[in-house]
Motif scaffolding. Structure first.
Motif: not given
Length: 218
Positions: A9, A19-20, A16, A197-198, A11, A7
């Motif tokens: 995150e 993310s996650g 971003r 982001g993942y 920025n 989880n």
């Protein structure tokens, strides 16, 4: 011992970056993280280490949340992309302070045998990378974070560093990222791709092609 990262995150200037994000590493395994330039790989390692604070994060050791920066536990060492050692410190003193045997080092890397009283500013960038990677890997930490350990390293040293990483994983959990993805793929027990982001766990080379990270097999 199992380390889980969940989880996350992050920025930058309202953009971003992560993310996650989720992945895990454990003692006895190498976890590789692949991704394009600027995708957040270095930021991810800094977050795990504890010197970059994201918007959200959850780190767990053996299912228990880690509520303080990881580096404060004494369980982790981190090799960043920039140099670690003070430029005016003799190399033998650096080995002494980090409780690493200089003579075992020069046994593996005999080309460094006359560098004992040399200072980091007096060696090449590639040579310094070898020294610092060795120091981090040979530390008593249980988890090792390596950010581009192969950067600027001459081919004569590359296979020795790879062998050392494989050797040290018997006692440690190792998280590694590098642009030389062929080496990351070959040595990793678990592999993740960081994109948009993942993180996505990669099970085969075909997935790297399907996800656009590589254009063909190597």
């Amino acid at each position: 011992m199992i380390l889980e990262i969940d989880n996350i995150e992050l920025n930058y200037n309202q953009k971003r970056i992560l993310s996650g994000v989720y992945f895990k590493n454990e003692i006895g395994k190498i976890t590789g993280v692949l991704g394009r330039n600027g995708c957040g790989k270095s930021s991810l390692l800094k977050i795990i280490f504890g010197d970059l604070k994201p918007k959200y994060k959850l780190l767990r050791l053996d299912k228990k949340p880690l509520l303080k920066p990881f580096y404060r536990t004494g369980l982790v060492k981190y090799l960043p992309q920039h140099s670690l050692l003070p430029t005016t410190m003799k190399l033998k003193d650096a080995f002494f302070l980090m409780n690493v045997d200089w003579f075992l080092f020069v046994e593996l890397f005999p080309n460094f045998i006359n560098y004992e009283n040399t200072k980091p500013k007096e060696v090449s960038g590639g040579e310094l990378r070898v020294i610092e990677t060795y120091l981090i890997l040979k530390s008593p930490a249980r988890f090792i974070l390596l950010d581009e350990p192969f950067s600027h390293i001459a081919p004569i040293y590359m296979e020795k560093i790879i062998s050392l990483i494989k050797q040290e994983k018997q006692r440690k959990g190792i998280i590694i990222t590098d642009h030389l993805y062929e080496h990351i793929v070959s040595i990793s027990d678990d592999l993740y791709l960081l994109k948009d982001g993942y993180t996505k766990q990669i099970k085969s080379k075909e997935e790297l092609v399907d996800l656009g990270y590589i254009t063909g097999f190597f």
